[in-house]
Design a protein around this motif. Structure first.
Motif, short mmCIF file in Angstrom:
data_model
loop_
_atom_site.label_atom_id
_atom_site.label_comp_id
_atom_site.label_asym_id
_atom_site.label_seq_id
_atom_site.Cartn_x
_atom_site.Cartn_y
_atom_site.Cartn_z
N SER A 36 30.83 38.77 42.11
CA SER A 36 30.28 38.95 40.54
C SER A 36 30.63 40.64 41.14
O SER A 36 30.54 40.98 42.03
CB SER A 36 29.01 38.80 40.46
N PHE A 37 30.84 40.57 39.50
CA PHE A 37 30.57 42.13 39.20
C PHE A 37 29.09 42.71 37.78
O PHE A 37 29.79 41.56 36.64
CB PHE A 37 31.66 42.72 38.49
N GLY A 38 28.49 42.93 38.18
CA GLY A 38 27.62 42.91 37.71
C GLY A 38 26.74 41.78 37.62
O GLY A 38 26.75 40.80 38.21
N PRO A 39 26.21 41.40 36.49
CA PRO A 39 25.61 40.01 36.28
C PRO A 39 26.64 39.20 36.00
O PRO A 39 26.66 38.10 35.88
CB PRO A 39 25.25 40.48 34.77
N GLN A 40 28.17 39.59 36.21
CA GLN A 40 29.09 37.95 35.81
C GLN A 40 29.67 37.64 36.73
O GLN A 40 30.08 38.34 37.68
CB GLN A 40 30.29 39.21 34.89
N THR A 41 29.51 36.57 37.26
CA THR A 41 30.23 35.95 38.53
C THR A 41 31.38 35.67 38.17
O THR A 41 31.85 34.64 37.30
CB THR A 41 28.86 34.45 39.09
N ILE A 42 32.56 35.99 39.04
CA ILE A 42 33.80 36.29 38.45
C ILE A 42 34.38 34.54 39.38
O ILE A 42 35.04 33.54 38.71
CB ILE A 42 34.71 37.44 39.04
N LEU A 43 34.87 34.24 40.36
CA LEU A 43 34.21 33.36 41.35
C LEU A 43 32.98 32.89 42.22
O LEU A 43 32.47 34.12 43.12
CB LEU A 43 35.41 34.10 42.36
N GLY A 60 45.98 29.76 35.73
CA GLY A 60 44.48 30.18 35.18
C GLY A 60 44.62 30.67 33.92
O GLY A 60 45.48 31.78 33.86
N PRO A 61 43.30 30.25 33.03
CA PRO A 61 42.95 31.51 32.17
C PRO A 61 42.93 32.57 32.23
O PRO A 61 41.99 32.57 33.07
CB PRO A 61 41.93 30.97 30.88
N SER A 62 43.11 33.85 30.77
CA SER A 62 43.31 34.98 31.26
C SER A 62 42.30 35.40 31.85
O SER A 62 41.27 34.70 31.11
CB SER A 62 44.14 35.75 29.96
N GLY A 63 41.21 36.25 32.68
CA GLY A 63 40.40 36.36 32.67
C GLY A 63 39.56 35.70 33.37
O GLY A 63 38.15 35.89 33.81
N THR A 64 40.53 34.82 34.67
CA THR A 64 38.97 33.59 35.03
C THR A 64 38.89 34.51 36.76
O THR A 64 38.51 33.96 37.28
CB THR A 64 40.07 32.52 35.30
N GLY A 65 39.75 35.43 36.89
CA GLY A 65 39.40 36.42 38.45
C GLY A 65 40.87 35.66 39.44
O GLY A 65 40.71 35.83 40.65
N LYS A 66 42.06 35.61 38.81
CA LYS A 66 42.85 35.36 39.56
C LYS A 66 43.77 36.53 40.40
O LYS A 66 43.99 36.38 41.49
CB LYS A 66 44.63 35.44 38.73
N SER A 67 43.29 37.56 39.85
CA SER A 67 43.80 39.29 40.31
C SER A 67 42.70 39.55 41.55
O SER A 67 43.15 40.09 42.23
CB SER A 67 43.72 39.90 39.27
N VAL A 68 41.52 39.50 41.09
CA VAL A 68 40.58 39.55 41.44
C VAL A 68 40.92 38.59 42.95
O VAL A 68 40.35 39.42 44.19
CB VAL A 68 39.46 39.28 40.50
N PHE A 69 40.78 37.52 42.55
CA PHE A 69 41.35 36.64 44.00
C PHE A 69 42.27 37.47 44.96
O PHE A 69 42.04 37.99 46.01
CB PHE A 69 42.13 35.58 43.28
N PHE A 110 51.55 43.91 42.50
CA PHE A 110 50.36 43.99 41.74
C PHE A 110 50.77 43.45 40.12
O PHE A 110 51.88 44.42 39.89
CB PHE A 110 49.14 45.02 42.31
N GLN A 111 50.10 43.47 39.37
CA GLN A 111 50.02 43.05 38.18
C GLN A 111 50.51 44.44 37.77
O GLN A 111 51.65 43.98 36.79
CB GLN A 111 48.92 42.13 37.37
N ASP A 112 49.59 45.14 37.59
CA ASP A 112 50.24 46.63 36.71
C ASP A 112 51.46 47.14 37.27
O ASP A 112 52.17 47.83 37.53
CB ASP A 112 49.12 47.34 36.98
N1 LIG Z 1 37.23 46.51 39.24
C1 LIG Z 1 35.96 45.37 38.89
N2 LIG Z 1 35.26 46.04 38.03
C2 LIG Z 1 34.22 45.00 37.24
N3 LIG Z 1 35.04 43.97 36.52
C3 LIG Z 1 36.35 43.65 37.28
C4 LIG Z 1 37.20 44.34 37.81
N4 LIG Z 1 38.42 43.84 38.30
C5 LIG Z 1 37.96 42.18 37.46
N5 LIG Z 1 37.05 42.88 37.12
C6 LIG Z 1 36.31 41.13 35.78
O1 LIG Z 1 36.84 39.98 36.21
C7 LIG Z 1 37.64 39.10 35.77
C8 LIG Z 1 38.83 38.82 36.94
O2 LIG Z 1 39.63 39.53 36.20
P1 LIG Z 1 40.78 39.53 36.14
O3 LIG Z 1 40.77 39.11 38.53
O4 LIG Z 1 41.55 40.60 36.40
O5 LIG Z 1 41.31 37.74 35.78
P2 LIG Z 1 42.78 37.51 35.27
O6 LIG Z 1 42.48 35.73 35.72
O7 LIG Z 1 42.91 37.53 34.13
O8 LIG Z 1 43.87 38.37 36.46
C9 LIG Z 1 37.29 40.08 34.33
O9 LIG Z 1 36.47 39.92 33.80
C10 LIG Z 1 37.82 41.89 34.48
O10 LIG Z 1 37.35 42.75 33.27
#
Ligand SMILES: Nc1ncnc2c1ncn2[C@@H]1O[C@H](COP(=O)(O)OP(=O)(O)O)[C@@H](O)[C@H]1O
Ligand SMILES: [Mg+2]
Length: 300
Positions: A36-43, A60-69, A110-112
């Motif tokens: 989670s980031f703050g209150p938002q659970t990503i994975l 997966g849709p944009s913003g689902t957490g693929k890069s985070v994964f 990485f993406q960037d």
């Molecule tokens: N370091 C971070 N701090 C807070 N929120 C983040 C961070 N990295 C990603 N997020 C949030 O996590 C969610 C998933 O991001 P990301 O993995 O980049 O999505 P995508 O599936 O498009 O790659 C998004 O809502 C993004 O804003």
């Protein structure tokens, strides 16, 4: 040798046919990963064994957490809970020093792109070799030029990242990810910003790499034809979960509404326009079947 346990909840219909001799060896084993980031659970509670020597495409849709994964796999992010096993090492539990050693096994794009802005393309590409090996300058030159040739950047060695196009930056990042001939390669949207011809070349390159290096690859892409062309396995992330994961053929013939919609690029189905915003609360649908997700039209 580790066998892959296909213990995936909604995906089990797809994976149930994999048993006994069909079960591939795992390069990375992700167990119950939650972030989670703050209150938002990503994975949430992601369990996945990434098959060795194969290409796994993550959709997966944009913003689902693929890069985070992907960042969890190399220890750039730490999970709130769960494990990431690379061989006999659990990445989140490693010291900085141990992590450094594990990262040598990875090539990451990485993406960037993340090139060093003040270094030219040659030095950017040579960086992992200078950092992680004791090779001589001439050995380094040979490897760097070979990889730059592979990605079509010979002639651009002296350019700074700010002086080349986005597509060229991608390819430079790709060359840099490959110089150590890594066991495991992670590509985060390597094809975004590339024209269709470059994308096809990239896909051929990916298939060549698998053949030549036998590397395990995980590729995040939105480009379904690429997934069709290169994937051995496909995983679909949706609303914090790995909703489906299995061999490509099974995914393309899947009856799962989320998988079908995503692979077809349909507007009608469980996946909405602003997915990360209008998803229902976590507990609503995180059960056994993805078909419990309410079907609705995308644009209202
Ligand atoms: N370091 C971070 N701090 C807070 N929120 C983040 C961070 N990295 C990603 N997020 C949030 O996590 C969610 C998933 O991001 P990301 O993995 O980049 O999505 P995508 O599936 O498009 O790659 C998004 O809502 C993004 O804003
Ligand atoms: Mg991303």
């Amino acid at each position: 040798m580790d066998a892959v346990g296909w213990r995936l909840r909604p995906a089990k219909r797809i994976d149930s046919r994999l048993s006994g001799g069909d079960v591939p060896e795992a390069a990375i084993r992700v167990k119950h990963l939650t972030k989670s980031f703050g209150p938002q659970t990503i994975l949430e509670d992601i369990t996945m064994d990434i098959p060795k020597g194969a290409i796994t495409v993550v959709l997966g849709p944009s913003g689902t957490g693929k890069s985070v994964f992907l960042k969890h796999l190399v220890g750039l992010l730490k999970p709130d809970s769960g494990e990431v096993w690379v061989g006999d090492q659990n990445v989140p539990a490693l010291s900085e020093k141990e992590l450094y050693a594990v990262r040598k096994r990875f090539g990451v794009l990485f993406q960037d792109g993340a090139l060093f802005g003040s270094m030219d393309i040659y030095d950017n590409t040579a960086f992992p070799l200078r950092e992680h090996t004791r090779k001589s300058d001439s050995e380094i030159r040979q490897i760097v030029m070979e990889k730059l040739d592979l990605v079509g950047l010979v002639g651009a060695e002296k350019k700074l990242p700010g002086e080349i196009s986005g597509g060229m930056k991608k390819r430079a990042g790709l060359a840099r990810a490959l110089v150590l001939e890594p066991e495991i390669i992670l590509f985060d949207e390597p094809d975004s910003g590339l024209d269709p011809v470059r994308t096809s070349f990239l896909n051929e390159l990916v298939l060549d790499l698998k053949q030549q290096l036998g590397s395990t690859m995980m590729i995040v892409t939105h480009h379904i034809p690429s997934a069709r062309q290169v994937a051995d396995y496909i995983g679909l992330l949706f609303r914090r979960n790995l909703v489906s994961f299995g061999p490509k053929e099974d995914m393309f013939t899947s009856k799962d509404p989320v998988v079908k919609q995503f692979l077809a690029g349909d507007t009608v189905g469980p996946i909405g326009m602003s997915e990360e915003k209008d998803a229902p609360a976590a507990d609503d649908e995180d059960t056994e079947e993805t078909s419990e997700i309410v079907v609705r039209a995308a644009s209202g």
